[in-house]
Design a protein around this motif. Structure first.
Motif, short mmCIF file in Angstrom:
data_model
loop_
_atom_site.label_atom_id
_atom_site.label_comp_id
_atom_site.label_asym_id
_atom_site.label_seq_id
_atom_site.Cartn_x
_atom_site.Cartn_y
_atom_site.Cartn_z
N ASN A 314 8.40 6.58 -4.29
CA ASN A 314 7.57 7.45 -3.45
C ASN A 314 6.10 7.05 -3.46
OD1 ASN A 314 9.76 8.98 -2.65
ND2 ASN A 314 9.51 10.48 -4.29
N VAL A 315 5.83 5.77 -3.64
CA VAL A 315 4.45 5.30 -3.64
C VAL A 315 3.81 5.54 -2.27
CG1 VAL A 315 2.99 3.25 -3.89
CG2 VAL A 315 4.90 3.60 -5.44
N HIS A 316 4.63 5.52 -1.23
CA HIS A 316 4.10 5.65 0.12
C HIS A 316 3.57 7.05 0.42
CE1 HIS A 316 8.37 6.70 0.10
NE2 HIS A 316 8.11 7.53 1.09
N MET A 317 3.85 8.04 -0.46
CA MET A 317 3.30 9.36 -0.25
C MET A 317 1.77 9.34 -0.32
SD MET A 317 6.05 10.89 0.39
CE MET A 317 5.54 12.60 0.47
N ASN A 318 1.25 8.38 -1.08
CA ASN A 318 -0.20 8.14 -1.13
C ASN A 318 -0.39 6.64 -0.96
OD1 ASN A 318 -2.95 8.37 -1.47
ND2 ASN A 318 -2.83 8.45 -3.70
N PRO A 319 -0.33 6.13 0.29
CA PRO A 319 -0.23 4.68 0.51
C PRO A 319 -1.37 3.90 -0.15
CG PRO A 319 0.07 5.90 2.56
CD PRO A 319 -0.39 6.88 1.55
N PRO A 320 -1.02 2.92 -0.98
CA PRO A 320 -2.06 2.12 -1.63
C PRO A 320 -2.65 1.09 -0.68
CG PRO A 320 0.10 1.36 -2.32
CD PRO A 320 0.33 2.55 -1.44
N SER A 399 -3.59 -4.62 -5.84
CA SER A 399 -3.51 -3.24 -5.40
C SER A 399 -3.38 -2.33 -6.61
CB SER A 399 -2.32 -3.05 -4.45
OG SER A 399 -2.26 -1.73 -3.96
N GLN A 400 -3.49 -1.03 -6.36
CA GLN A 400 -3.34 -0.02 -7.41
C GLN A 400 -2.61 1.17 -6.83
OE1 GLN A 400 -6.71 0.93 -10.13
NE2 GLN A 400 -6.48 3.03 -9.42
N PHE A 401 -1.65 1.72 -7.59
CA PHE A 401 -0.92 2.89 -7.12
C PHE A 401 -0.49 3.73 -8.31
CE2 PHE A 401 2.23 -0.41 -7.78
CZ PHE A 401 3.26 0.25 -8.43
N SER A 402 -0.15 4.97 -8.04
CA SER A 402 0.29 5.90 -9.09
C SER A 402 1.72 6.33 -8.83
CB SER A 402 -0.63 7.12 -9.14
OG SER A 402 -0.62 7.81 -7.90
#
Length: 652
Positions: A314-320, A399-402
Motif C-alpha cells: 500500500n505504498v501508493h496510498m502516499n505515492p513516493p 526514493s523514500q516511502f513508509s
C-alpha cells in the motif's frame, strides 16, 4: 454464412465469459487478502490447494465484491481482462516458439518457477502448522496462568490461617495444603510441557525463516540478478530480458506466505522488522527500462523504475517521489561503501523528479521519467590514455516511502547500467564500444565499473556476433570463416585455422584504442562501420547471402581466378570505414590472354543514398555471375528500381 458468423460470435463470447470467471475469482480473493487492491492478472503460480479454496468462496460475497470493485469504473474491468488476454497470448506465443532463444528461456524459467512455487507451498503449510501450534500454546498458557493465580490464592488462604484459633486452623489446613501440593505439581509439569512447546515452536519458526531466506536468495539474489544480467546483455543485442510481472509476484509472496491471512499488514511489518528484510525491500527497487547507455547532452531520454512490492504494501496510498541524479564511477564506488555522497553529482539532469504511479490492473508501482535531459556534465581527471568516451557514469535513482502508519520508513536507491556521455554524434561509435565491452564482460556484484582489460577471442566473437545480428536485424550471423577473417584483422595474422585463435586474448587497447596496422582506425571502428552500412543499405542482400563481405583482397583474387570472366563478389573494404567494394574477374586489356581481378572504389552510405547497390550492379554490364555461379539478375533483379516508361505523343 450468417449461422457461421453467429456461432463464431457465441464461441468468442463463451471464451470471454470463461476468462471473466477466472478474473472474478482472482479479483475477489485478492480483494479480500489485500483490502481492495488487485493482484497481478491471472497469477500462474497460485497453488492448486489455494485454487481449491477459491472455488469455495461464497457466491453472494463474490458478487458484492465484484460490484463494489467495478461498479463505478467498468473500464477498469475492460483493462483488466485485456491485460489478462494479452499476457496469456504473449506467454503462449513465446513458449510455443521453441526454436527461439526466448522460447528456450521460457522453458527454463518455467521449471525454475515451478520449483519456487513448490517451495512456497511448503512454506504455506509450514506456516499454517506453526500458527496452529501457536494457538495451542496460547491456550495452554492462558490455562497455566489461571492455575498459577489459583496457587497464589491458596497461598494467601494458608497465610490467613495464622489469625484463626488453633482448632480452626488444624481443621482447614490439611485440605489447603493438599490442594496446594496438587496445584504446584501440576504447574511444574505444565511448565515443562510449555517449555517443550516453546522449543518446538521456535524450531518451526527457525525452519520457516530458513526456507524464507532460501526463497529470498533464489528470487532476489539469483533470479533478480539474472534478470538484470539479461537486461544488460539485451543492450548488446541479446534476447529480451523478459517482464517483471512474475518476479513481482514472487517478491510479494515472500511476504504473503510469511504473514497471516487475517492481518496481512501487521505481519508484514513484523517481517520487515528483521534487518535482512530491509535489504530485501531495497533489492526490489528495480530499473525496468534503462536510460540509454550512450547519453548525449541536450537530448531527451527516458527511464522507468519500479518497486516490486510497492503495490502490496500500500505504498501508493502516499505515492513516493523518485529523484534521478548522474554520478561518476568514483561516486558510485563511494555510494556502495555507504560513504556520504548525498550532495554529490556529476552533472545536471532536467525533469529529474517523478512521482510513482500505481497501475491497478497489473498491481505495479512505477515511476516513468519521460522527458529527462542532461543539461551539463562534469568530467573527472582521466587516467593515462583514457578518452572521454571511456569515462563511465551512472544514473542514481533514489526514493523514500513508509509502510503502515509510518511505523517503518525505507530509503531505497538503485544504479543504472553504466552510461557514457557524449556531446557530438562523432563520438557515438567509440562510446558504443565502451558500453559493449562493459555489458559483455561485467561480473555480477563487481565494484563499479570494473571490467577485465583482456578477454579470450572466442568470448569476444560471441559478443560481436550477437551485436551484429541485433544491429542488422538478421538471423544470418557471422560464420566461422567470417570470424577467422576478423581474427586475422585483429591480430595481423595470416592463419586460416580457427583453432589457432581459440586461446588468444584481445585487450581493450587492441579492440578500440590502438589503430590497426597501416590504418587510422581501430578494429571496432572498422567493424562498427560494417554494421552501420549493412543495417542501412545492405540488409536484404546480406540476408540473401549475396554478400560474402568478410573477405580480404588476396582471398577474393584466389576465389575469382578459377571462375569464368564476369564473376564477381562483394566484400567489405579494408581501407575505408563503412565501405563495400565489388571484385570481379575479367581479361587484362593490356595483355592478351591474361586474366586479372579488378576492384572498384568502395561504395559508402553517401553513394547508396544516391543509387542502391542492386541498381549499381545492374548498371555494370560486365558483371555477369555472383560468386560462385549465380546469374546476377536472378539474385538482384527483385531489388532493381523499376524503369518508368513514358508514352510520348509526337505531334507533327
Amino acid at each position: 454464412m450468417h449461422r457461421k458468423r453467429l456461432l463464431s460470435r457465441v464461441f468468442v463470447l463463451f471464451c470471454f465469459l470463461i476468462k471473466l470467471i477466472y478474473c472474478l475469482i482472482d479479483s475477489c480473493f485478492l480483494v479480500q487478502m489485500t483490502r481492495g487492491h488487485l493482484w497481478k492478472s491471472w497469477d500462474i503460480f497460485v497453488s492448486r490447494s489455494t485454487r481449491q479454496e477459491l472455488t469455495g468462496l461464497n457466491t453472494a460475497h463474490v458478487l458484492l465484491v465484484f460490484q463494489s470493485t467495478y461498479d463505478r469504473c467498468p473500464l477498469e474491468l475492460v483493462r483488466c481482462i485485456k491485460h489478462i488476454l494479452y499476457t496469456e497470448q504473449r506467454l503462449v506465443r513465446e513458449a510455443t516458439n521453441s526454436n527461439s532463444p526466448v522460447g528456450g528461456m521460457m522453458d527454463s524459467m518455467s521449471q525454475k518457477y515451478q520449483q519456487i512455487n513448490q517451495a512456497f507451498e511448503e512454506l504455506r503449510l509450514l506456516t499454517q502448522d506453526t500458527e496452529n501450534d501457536l494457538r495451542k500454546l496460547q491456550h495452554n498458557q492462558e490455562y497455566f496462568i489461571i492455575q498459577y493465580q489459583e496457587s497464589m490464592r491458596i497461598q494467601a488462604q494458608l497465610a490467613s490461617l495464622a489469625t484463626l484459633p488453633p482448632a480452626d486452623r488444624q481443621l482447614r489446613e490439611p485440605a489447603l495444603l493438599s490442594k496446594k501440593n496438587t496445584v504446584e505439581a501440576w504447574l511444574t509439569r505444565e511448565a515443562n510441557t510449555l517449555q517443550k512447546y516453546r522449543l518446538d515452536l521456535a524450531e518451526k519458526h527457525q525452519k520457516t525463516l530458513q526456507l524464507l531466506r532460501k526463497q529470498q536468495t533464489i528470487i532476489l539474489d539469483d533470479e533478480l540478478i539474472q534478470w538484470k544480467r539479461r537486461q544488460q546483455l539485451a543492450g548488446n543485442g541479446g534476447p529480451p530480458e523478459g517482464g517483471l510481472d512474475i518476479l513481482q509476484s514472487c517478491t510479494w509472496r515472500l511476504f504473503f506466505y510469511f504473514s497471516s491471512v487475517n492481518n496481512l499488514l501487521f505481519h508484514v511489518i513484523q517481517l520487515l522488522s528483521h534487518s535482512n528484510c530491509h535489504s530485501s525491500i531495497h533489492s526490489t527497487f528495480i530499473i525496468e527500462k534503462q536510460p540509454p547507455q550512450v547519453l548525449k547532452t541536450q537530448t531527451k531520454f527516458a527511464a522507468t523504475v519500479r518497486l516490486l512490492v510497492g503495490g502490496k504494501l500500500n505504498v501508493h496510498m502516499n505515492p513516493p517521489q523518485v529523484k534521478a541524479t548522474i554520478i561518476s564511477e568514483q561516486q558510485a564506488k563511494a555510494l556502495l561503501k555507504n560513504e556520504n555522497t548525498r550532495n554529490d553529482s556529476s552533472g545536471e539532469i532536467l525533469n529529474n523528479n517523478c512521482v510513482m504511479e500505481y497501475h491497478q490492473t497489473t498491481g505495479t508501482l512505477s515511476a516513468h521519467f519521460r522527458n529527462m535531459s542532461l543539461k551539463r556534465i562534469k568530467r573527472s581527471d582521466r587516467r593515462g590514455a583514457e578518452s572521454v568516451t571511456e569515462e563511465k557514469f551512472t544514473i542514481l535513482f533514489e526514493s523514500q516511502f513508509s509502510v503502515g502508519s509510518n511505523e517503518l520508513v525505507f530509503q531505497v536507491k538503485t544504479l543504472s547500467l553504466p552510461v557514457v556521455v557524449i556531446v557530438h554524434g562523432s563520438q557515438d561509435n567509440n562510446a558504443t564500444a565502451t558500453v559493449l565491452w562493459d555489458n559483455a564482460f561485467a561480473e555480477p556484484g563487481r565494484v563499479p565499473f570494473l571490467v577485465p582489460d583482456k578477454v579470450l577471442w572466442p568470448q569476444l566473437c560471441e559478443v560481436i556476433n550477437m551485436k551484429y545480428k541485433a544491429e542488422v536485424q538478421s538471423n544470418r550471423g557471422l560464420s566461422e570463416e567470417n570470424l577467422v577473417f576478423l581474427a586475422q584483422k585483429a591480430f595481423s595474422s595470416s592463419s586460416n585455422n580457427p583453432d589457432d585463435y581459440r586461446s588468444m586474448t584481445m585487450t581493450w587497447s587492441q579492440f578500440n584504442r590502438e589503430s590497426l596496422p597501416g590504418r587510422n582506425f581501430t578494429f571496432w571502428q572498422w567493424f562498427d562501420g560494417v554494421m552501420e552500412l549493412t543495417k542501412k543499405h545492405l540488409k536484404p542482400h546480406w540476408n540473401d547471402g549475396a554478400i560474402l563481405g568478410f573477405v580480404n583482397k588476396q582471398q577474393a583474387q584466389d576465389m575469382l581466378m578459377s571462375k569464368p570472366n564476369g564473376t564477381f563478389l562483394l566484400r567489405f573494404s579494408d581501407s575505408e570505414i563503412g565501405g563495400i567494394t565489388i571484385a570481379w574477374v575479367a581479361e587484362n586489356p593490356n595483355k592478351a590472354g591474361e586474366r586479372m581481378v579488378w576492384n572498384l572504389m568502395p561504395y559508402t552510405t553517401k553513394d547508396f543514398t544516391i543509387r542502391s547497390l542492386a541498381d549499381r550492379i545492374s548498371d555494370l554490364n560486365h558483371l555477369l555471375f555472383l560468386y560462385p555461379d549465380r546469374p546476377k539478375d536472378e539474385v538482384f533483379s527483385k531489388y532493381y528500381t523499376p524503369i518508368l516508361i513514358l508514352d510520348i505523343e509526337l505531334n507533327d
